[in-house]
Design an enzyme around this catalytic site. Structure first.
Site: not given
Ligand SMILES: *[C@@H]1O[C@H](CO)[C@@H](O)[C@H](O)[C@H]1NC(C)=O
Ligand SMILES: *[C@@H]1O[C@H](CO)[C@@H](O)[C@H](O)[C@H]1NC(C)=O
Ligand SMILES: *[C@@H]1O[C@H](CO)[C@@H](O)[C@H](O)[C@H]1NC(C)=O
Ligand SMILES: *[C@@H]1O[C@H](CO)[C@@H](O)[C@H](O)[C@H]1NC(C)=O
Length: 477
Positions: A123, A268
């Site tokens: 991220e 995720e």
């Protein structure tokens, strides 16, 4: 005629039922993170994954101990590169070559590790990082891709960048208005063009829980997959859950960039069980039941009706994670820190009311707690321990003052491996054999960690720091 039609329908139902029972969720894996004071022994974790018929894992680094535990298991692995390595990998192709040699090629032997993806960064474009990795991520990705190619690995594995869904957005929550976030738009367009040219997948992390957490007016049912809430019509499609809407927002954003068929991986997705009023085992069970059923059906999303590939987040609770995003951060595990399951979950997607298989062979420290006698050191203990289950809406939010302090002291004591020096608090605390758990608020006993030298010194180093601070406190008084 009518009778025959009815019979056909019934037959159809029977066939459907048989098909459903026979179906098996293949497209999912789990995230295996290790930011814990007492990480479980990787060999035990791998055994537990197999017993639960989980065949894919996503890692956040290439820790050699974990990799060796995975060797020969056949488990499909996404290896990770932490954000703090991006700069060196971006700066110098030689570093990327070394990384690939040490962390990939070394495991490409017979009975080695079945590496399918390399996740470059984690991220990295999160707005909370203030653009820290904006300049290094793409060059690092290119260097890693080139090094994988030169080493002859790109036939079996692909590089990718797990992005938070925050890199794209849409006006009025309509997927069809989706586009990349303006401050990262150009770099995202460059990256997806490179992905497209080299047949690399786009990886995105999608969190319905955060939609609910961040917006108090968010319709609760829209976070789940049961279709009980409102439906949002958009461009000829109907959305009854935020996961689909979010995924399709990305599909639209890619389409706008002229890319129609890029493979998308959900890196995720999951639900936490403590640290917030919506973070409960009950809601996690509901979320996962809906998700797994959904995956078993292979229906995809309204815009991409094809098989989804997802990694659940996560396997285990991690008690050393930063709680900047919220106190729930340490409670994302499907299993607790010690490998015991928290709620019912049928990994096959048949919706059976079954509990996942617990870890076996876990050894615990002595059954003892640290209890408060009189002391007021709550803040200190919480800062260095873990009080996330004490906050509003959590499992330990209804303790009285003394229980509060005991809980905080015990978490600190356990995280410090039950070192007697960690249960003193200027003489105000005491080690006891009593189980101080109150209702659903568990006072945990830590495990004997499957620790390597690194971890021992890490925990010990932390203890020394904690001790020095404590000493400072004492002297100050
Ligand atoms: C291999 O990965 C490990 C774990 O992520 C890392 O510490 C190490 O620096 C990497 N090796 C190289 C040569 O970059
Ligand atoms: C980002 O900026 C904010 C506000 O200026 C600051 O509080 C935060 O620490 C910064 N984060 C990082 C990772 O630099
Ligand atoms: C216990 O601690 C929590 C979290 O710090 C706090 O909100 C609560 O008021 C405390 N309860 C008592 C009775 O002091
Ligand atoms: C303490 O008691 C709780 C029930 O209140 C139980 O769930 C937990 O397993 C016990 N802990 C230990 C270490 O025996």
């Amino acid at each position: 005629m009518a009778g025959r039609a009815a019979m056909l329908v019934n037959l159809g139902t029977v066939v459907m039922t048989v098909l459903t029972l026979a179906s098996f969720v293949e497209g999912f894996g789990v995230n295996w993170g290790n930011i814990a004071s007492h990480p479980l022994n990787p060999d035990i974790v791998v055994r537990m994954l197999k017993e639960n018929k989980i065949n894919k894992v996503k890692l956040f680094d290439a820790d050699s101990w974990t990799m060796n535990a995975l060797a020969g298991s056949g488990m499909e692995v996404m290896v990770g590169i932490p954000n703090n390595l991006l700069e060196t990998l971006a700066d110098d192709y030689g570093n990327a070559k070394d990384w690939v040699k040490e962390n990939i090629t070394a495991y490409m032997r017979k009975d080695g590790v079945n590496i399918k993806y390399v996740a470059v960064g984690n991220e990295p474009f999160l707005s909370a990082y203030n653009g820290s990795y904006l300049k290094t991520t793409f060059p690092a990705l290119k260097n890693i891709h080139r090094a994988l190619k030169e080493a002859g690995h790109t036939d079996v594995m692909k590089a990718t960048i797990p992005q938070n869904a925050e890199v794209y957005q849409s006006a009025n929550d309509k997927p069809s208005e989706g586009d990349f976030r303006s401050d990262v738009k150009q770099i995202m367009l460059d990256i997806v063009k490179f992905f497209h040219d080299n047949d690399l997948p786009f990886t995105v992390n999608i969190y319905p829980f955060l939609s609910l957490y961040l917006n108090q007016h968010f319709p609760v049912e829209y976070a789940f997959f049961d279709g009980n809430g409102q439906t949002i019509p958009d461009n000829g499609k109907n959305y009854d859950n935020v996961f689909d809407a979010n995924y399709d927002t990305l599909v639209y954003a890619l389409n706008k960039a002229g890319i129609k068929d890029m493979k998308i991986i959900v890196g995720e997705v999951g639900w936490p069980t403590d640290g917030h009023k919506y973070a409960t085992p009950k809601l996690a069970e509901k979320f996962y039941a809906g998700l797994m059923k959904r995956l078993a059906k292979d229906v995809g999303t309204p815009l991409r009706p094809e098989k989804l590939e997802v990694y659940l987040f996560g396997l285990l609770d991690e008690d050393m994670k930063s709680i900047l995003p919220g106190p729930f951060e340490r409670h994302w595990g499907i299993f607790r820190y010690d490998g015991t399951p928290k709620f019912m979950l049928d990994f096959t997607g048949q919706g059976r009311k079954i509990v996942p298989v617990a870890e076996k062979g876990v050894q615990y420290l002595d059954k003892q707690c640290c209890n408060d006698e009189v002391g007021p050191d709550l803040d200190y203990a919480c800062y260095h321990g873990d009080c996330t289950a004490m906050l509003y809406g959590s499992t330990c939010s209804n303790l009285d003052k003394i229980q509060n302090i005991s809980y905080a002291f015990n978490m600190f004591f356990q995280i410090q491996g039950q070192d007697v020096r960690a249960c003193d608090f200027r003489g105000s605390a005491m080690i006891t054999k009593n189980n101080a758990s109150v209702g659903s608020c568990l006072f945990p006993i830590q495990i004997v960690s499957g620790s390597g030298d690194f971890r021992i010194s890490y925990v010990f180093g932390r203890f020394i720091v904690a001790g020095l601070i404590l000493l400072g406190l004492v002297t100050a008084i």
